[in-house]
Design a protein around this motif. Structure first.
Motif, short mmCIF file in Angstrom:
data_model
loop_
_atom_site.label_atom_id
_atom_site.label_comp_id
_atom_site.label_asym_id
_atom_site.label_seq_id
_atom_site.Cartn_x
_atom_site.Cartn_y
_atom_site.Cartn_z
N UNK A 203 3.04 1.61 -3.98
CA UNK A 203 1.47 2.16 -4.55
C UNK A 203 1.49 3.30 -5.00
N UNK A 204 1.66 4.58 -3.43
CA UNK A 204 1.96 5.99 -4.15
C UNK A 204 3.02 6.15 -4.89
N UNK B 42 2.67 6.75 -12.38
CA UNK B 42 1.35 7.45 -13.98
C UNK B 42 1.22 9.25 -14.24
N UNK B 43 1.53 9.94 -13.28
CA UNK B 43 1.65 11.08 -13.34
C UNK B 43 3.24 11.56 -13.84
N UNK C 259 -1.26 17.34 -2.20
CA UNK C 259 -0.44 15.96 -3.10
C UNK C 259 0.03 17.26 -4.13
N UNK D 25 3.27 15.84 -4.35
CA UNK D 25 3.25 14.78 -4.73
C UNK D 25 4.05 15.15 -6.47
N UNK D 26 3.69 16.57 -7.45
CA UNK D 26 3.97 16.97 -7.83
C UNK D 26 5.54 17.07 -8.00
N UNK E 239 1.27 11.11 -17.88
CA UNK E 239 0.62 11.86 -18.00
C UNK E 239 0.52 11.92 -19.51
N UNK F 213 0.64 -1.50 0.11
CA UNK F 213 0.44 0.18 -0.44
C UNK F 213 0.54 1.17 -0.56
N UNK G 84 1.41 5.37 -8.36
CA UNK G 84 0.59 6.44 -8.37
C UNK G 84 1.74 7.64 -9.50
N UNK G 85 3.50 7.92 -9.25
CA UNK G 85 4.05 8.57 -9.00
C UNK G 85 4.32 8.44 -11.00
#
Lengths: 582, 92
Positions: A73-74, A80-81, A128, A131-132, A84, A70, A77-78
């Motif tokens: 998974x962060x 995937x960003x 968030x 995260x960016x 993008x 879990x 997601x990065x």
């Protein structure tokens, strides 16, 4: 001395020299490329995207192994960003239309996005932004051709101070050398905070500007319990924190010493202390905390966050992983306990339910999806050939449901017999008691199972018809309520009459005052988060069953939850003055 | 294959609101369909549902309504899958 207040995100106290992380990071100026060379520049950006996404996925793998999927998974997601398609499109447009360098184009686009998130007036999304910036840094490092500045380089213990820490930087912190960290930015729900908690590093975030007031090497204190950063502490404060730190360490040491001692009351009654686990990686905690086994192995993790249902082999491997780490110890595997609202099966799309807690969840869901249920039953049975595996059905509300589940289990046993697959035909089968109807017919259920486990979290919510996450009715949700204690007593008596063991596997059992009253009601097993076990052991070694019984009888006569709480709290204060009974 | 246009509105059930991982899952799911998919929440629109950031910037909090519009040969399945992702509760 200066005291800064922030948000406490990970508990603990640390005192040490400051290590200030450079806030300049990689500085990107407004620079241009030669006209007409933009296709090459865009291509350079594409290569950076690929490398940065790969790097994020690599971190995902490492973090998943270290902390659990879990957290990993962060970083998935990065990745995937980073990939993008709109990011690529916008950066490419900046490069093409303004002849900006890829670096400058990227930082413009990222800043624009951060501003959009900040403008949404949503605290969680504002968090968030970090995260960016994390993905920006990762891309910039690729572009500038720099290798990641390793945070593990720290050679002596220090307290890390920074404007902000990216989640990936936090995850890579060296636990040996980073005593604590404090940041100017960040909030309670930022991924950085979540990762710090998992690592067990004291942390305070959201302190506001302070980096200008401190230099590397200054003595600082991070109080992760109260959310304080203390710069240049005076002698008195320092002394107070040193003492608090020593007391905390002493308390922890004492609890660890209890690990190898049995949980026996002063009048010689052995209480079985079991652990609740959710992921196979937690099995190590069972040994570390001196538990007698696993009283509740939740299996929802196998189903969550994925597109296809787990295979029999995946189930089997997950069970075996725990068995191998805990040879000879009992492992109670609870079959899938999930609401239709959380569940996405490849077989059936979830139905919209008006009241999911009274809907198709848990065993009901399994009985509606028998082919899915069989997969798990087969895997549990196969695992039973390798150790003391027990099976437990959650959310049983009628005798018919229990019989249907058992029938299916026997059907699967026949199937395995035919296939000559080994399993334990005597596998103990238990049911959870968490629906009031099950508690009321415990005598009927007791004839059909080998053990009971009382799931107090759901039982309390169903008995009092109160959702504890709803702040307007949470006051009704109370383990001290006379109705809860009376119902538990009734279940224990039914189990005693039919000679089957009964366990409590809800959060209630982890609190010393409730453990005390539960033992008084006749419980001889408790299953709690592993971290609660040393404290419970200490409690058990300090009491007699007789005094617990008397206290339970007194509590059963009381009229309100408040009276019972006050009474039990006084009892615990008398028995264990140092326990923090809340 | 016939062109379909399917519209469905769901409510964000997760207390954290529409969060990063859901946005990523949604974008990945959208990438598997031929249909063009647009999300609308209040005044904000995500014109390209294959971009996780577009979805994130909808700022759809707990209880917000999100309308999914898909146009293309597989619009029905696309809406089905995206609705399932968005209406899920994942925090525990």
């Amino acid at each position: 001395m200066e005291i800064k207040r922030g948000v406490a995100v990970s508990p603990g106290v640390a005192i040490g020299p400051a290590w200030v992380l450079d806030t300049e990071e990689v500085r990107i100026g407004e620079r241009f490329i030669a006209t007409g060379t933009y296709p090459e520049e865009i291509e350079r950006f594409d290569r950076a995207v690929q490398a940065a996404a790969n790097e994020a996925r690599q971190i995902q793998k490492t973090v998943s192994e270290r902390l659990g999927e879990q957290y990993g998974a962060i970083f998935g997601a990065h990745a995937a960003l980073i990939e993008d398609p709109n990011l690529r499109q916008e950066v490419a447009a900046q490069i093409r239309d303004h002849s900006f360098t890829a670096e400058y184009a990227l930082s413009r686009v990222i800043r624009r996005r951060a501003k959009i998130l900040a403008g949404l007036n949503d605290r969680i999304l504002a968090d968030r932004q970090s995260d960016l910036f994390d993905i920006e840094k990762r891309l910039l490092r690729q572009l500038v051709g720099q290798r990641q500045a390793q945070l593990q380089k720290l050679s002596e213990a220090a307290i890390l101070l920074a404007h902000d820490l990216a989640p990936s930087e936090t995850a890579q912190l060296d636990r040996q050398h980073v005593l604590a960290f404090a940041t100017e930015a960040g909030g309670r729900t930022s991924h950085t905070a979540i990762v710090a908690n998992a690592l067990g590093i004291p942390a305070v975030v959201g302190l506001g500007p302070f980096l200008t007031d401190v230099s590397g090497g200054d003595l600082v204190i991070v109080d992760g319990n109260r959310g304080l950063l203390i710069l240049d502490p005076d002698a008195e404060t320092l002394e107070r924190y040193r003492q608090a730190q020593a007391a905390q360490a002493g308390h922890e040491r004492e609890l660890i010493e209890l690990r190898d001692l049995p949980a026996i009351t002063r009048d010689g009654v052995r209480i079985l202390l079991l652990g609740n686990i959710e992921f196979p990686e937690e099995a190590a905690q069972i040994l570390e905390r001196g538990a007698d086994g696993v009283g509740l192995y939740r299996t929802e993790f196998l189903y969550l966050g994925r597109k296809e249902d787990p295979t029999e082999q995946e189930h089997f491997q997950a069970y075996l992983k725990v068995l191998r780490q805990l040879p000879g110890k009992p492992i109670v595997i609870r079959t899938l306990d999930i609401g239709a609202d959380k569940f996405r099966s490849a077989v059936e799309p979830p139905a919209q339910e008006r009241n999911p807690f009274l809907g198709v969840r848990s065993l009901r869901l399994c009985l509606h999806n028998k082919s899915l249920f069989r997969v798990q039953l087969r895997a549990i049975l196969r695992a039973s050939a390798f150790g003391d595996v027990r099976i437990m059905f959650p959310m049983v509300s009628t005798l018919a449901e229990l019989r249907e589940a058992k029938l299916l289990l026997h059907d699967v046993m026949d199937e395995l017999n035919e296939e000559q697959v080994p399993f334990n035909p005597q596998i103990p089968v238990g049911t959870m008691i968490e629906v009031p109807s099950a508690a009321l017919i415990a005598d009927l259920l007791a004839k059909e199972v080998n053990f009971f486990s009382i799931g107090t979290n759901d039982l309390i919510q169903y008995v009092l018809a109160a959702d504890r996450t709803n702040e307007n009715v949470a006051y009704l949700y109370n383990a001290s309520d006379p109705a809860v204690l009376r119902l538990i007593e009734q279940v224990v008596r039914a189990a005693e009459r039919h000679g089957i063991p009964v366990n409590v596997c809800g959060e209630m059992g982890a609190e010393p005052m409730y453990a005390f009253v539960l033992i008084g009601l006749g419980l001889r097993q408790l299953s709690t988060p592993p971290s609660a076990i040393p404290e419970l052991k200490r409690l058990i070694r300090s009491i007699t069953v007789e005094e617990a019984r008397r206290a339970a009888q007194a509590a059963l006569q009381m009229e309100s939850a408040q009276d019972i709480t006050n009474y039990l709290r006084d009892q615990i204060r008398r028995i264990l003055p140092e326990a923090l009974a809340v | 294959m016939p062109q379909q246009r399917v519209v469905r509105t769901i409510i964000i059930a997760d207390q954290q609101g529409l969060h990063l991982r859901q946005a990523v899952e949604c974008a990945q799911a959208a990438g598997r369909y031929q249909s063009q998919i647009i999300l609308v929440s209040g005044e904000r629109r995500a014109e390209n549902c294959r971009s996780p950031f577009e979805i994130l910037q909808l700022g759809a909090g707990y209880g917000a309504a999100v309308t999914i519009e898909a146009t293309g040969p597989d619009a029905e399945q696309a809406v089905e899958e995206i609705a399932a992702i968005l209406s899920r509760q994942t925090s525990h």
